[in-house]
Write a protein that holds these residues in place. Structure first.
Motif, short mmCIF file in Angstrom:
data_model
loop_
_atom_site.label_atom_id
_atom_site.label_comp_id
_atom_site.label_asym_id
_atom_site.label_seq_id
_atom_site.Cartn_x
_atom_site.Cartn_y
_atom_site.Cartn_z
N PHE A 20 0.83 -1.21 0.00
CA PHE A 20 0.00 0.00 0.00
C PHE A 20 0.86 1.25 0.00
CE2 PHE A 20 -2.41 3.29 2.35
CZ PHE A 20 -3.41 3.51 1.40
N ARG A 21 1.90 1.27 0.82
CA ARG A 21 2.79 2.43 0.87
C ARG A 21 3.49 2.64 -0.46
NH1 ARG A 21 4.61 4.19 6.24
NH2 ARG A 21 6.59 4.66 5.22
N ARG A 22 3.87 1.54 -1.13
CA ARG A 22 4.51 1.64 -2.43
C ARG A 22 3.55 2.25 -3.45
NH1 ARG A 22 4.53 -0.43 -7.13
NH2 ARG A 22 3.00 -2.03 -6.70
N LEU A 23 2.30 1.79 -3.43
CA LEU A 23 1.31 2.33 -4.36
C LEU A 23 1.02 3.80 -4.10
CD1 LEU A 23 -1.23 -0.63 -4.54
CD2 LEU A 23 0.24 0.21 -6.39
N VAL A 24 0.90 4.18 -2.84
CA VAL A 24 0.66 5.58 -2.50
C VAL A 24 1.83 6.45 -2.96
CG1 VAL A 24 0.39 7.23 -0.60
CG2 VAL A 24 -0.94 5.12 -0.62
N ALA A 25 3.04 5.98 -2.75
CA ALA A 25 4.21 6.73 -3.20
C ALA A 25 4.19 6.89 -4.72
CB ALA A 25 5.49 6.02 -2.75
N ILE A 27 1.50 6.84 -6.67
CA ILE A 27 0.41 7.77 -7.00
C ILE A 27 0.85 9.20 -6.73
CG2 ILE A 27 -1.90 8.52 -6.29
CD1 ILE A 27 -2.49 5.47 -5.80
N ASN A 28 1.57 9.41 -5.65
CA ASN A 28 2.00 10.77 -5.29
C ASN A 28 3.05 11.33 -6.24
OD1 ASN A 28 0.24 11.24 -3.19
ND2 ASN A 28 1.57 10.25 -1.70
N THR A 29 3.69 10.47 -7.04
CA THR A 29 4.65 10.99 -8.02
C THR A 29 3.97 11.57 -9.25
OG1 THR A 29 4.92 8.87 -9.17
CG2 THR A 29 6.42 9.31 -7.32
N LEU A 30 2.67 11.28 -9.42
CA LEU A 30 1.95 11.82 -10.57
C LEU A 30 1.73 13.31 -10.39
CD1 LEU A 30 -0.78 9.04 -10.91
CD2 LEU A 30 1.21 9.36 -12.39
N SER A 31 2.01 14.06 -11.43
CA SER A 31 1.78 15.50 -11.38
C SER A 31 0.29 15.78 -11.59
CB SER A 31 2.59 16.21 -12.46
OG SER A 31 2.09 15.89 -13.74
N MET A 45 -7.77 7.44 -6.25
CA MET A 45 -6.80 6.41 -6.58
C MET A 45 -6.26 5.76 -5.31
SD MET A 45 -4.77 8.25 -9.70
CE MET A 45 -3.78 6.83 -10.17
N ILE A 46 -5.98 6.57 -4.31
CA ILE A 46 -5.47 6.04 -3.04
C ILE A 46 -6.53 5.20 -2.35
CG2 ILE A 46 -4.68 6.68 -0.72
CD1 ILE A 46 -3.20 9.05 -2.09
N ARG A 47 -7.76 5.66 -2.38
CA ARG A 47 -8.85 4.89 -1.77
C ARG A 47 -9.03 3.55 -2.49
NH1 ARG A 47 -14.85 7.13 -1.04
NH2 ARG A 47 -14.14 8.17 -2.90
N TYR A 48 -8.94 3.57 -3.82
CA TYR A 48 -9.07 2.33 -4.58
C TYR A 48 -7.92 1.38 -4.27
CZ TYR A 48 -9.68 -0.86 -8.49
OH TYR A 48 -9.85 -1.99 -9.25
N ALA A 49 -6.71 1.93 -4.16
CA ALA A 49 -5.54 1.10 -3.82
C ALA A 49 -5.75 0.45 -2.45
CB ALA A 49 -4.27 1.93 -3.83
#
Length: 58
Positions: A20-25, A27-31, A45-49
């Motif tokens: 989950f932390r990897r996915l959030v990281a 997602i957070n790299t997306l501008s 996106m974070i909620r879906y992850a």
């Protein structure tokens, strides 16, 4: 037996948390422009992850 089950549960939880932390990281790299291009919302996106990893809604 109980101890082995507890260890297995902890390992599973830690693996899910790391994923989950990897996915959030990621997602957070997306501008913001990337998100507009994808027609996506970062929080959605974070909620879906979270739902995909943990099987429940945050």
């Amino acid at each position: 037996m109980i101890f082995a089950g507890l260890i297995a549960h902890i390992k599973d939880h830690l693996a899910k948390r790391a994923e989950f932390r990897r996915l959030v990281a990621e997602i957070n790299t997306l501008s913001n422009s990337d998100l507009v291009d994808l027609r996506a919302d970062r929080s959605e996106m974070i909620r879906y992850a979270h739902q995909q990893i943990y099987g429940k809604v945050a």
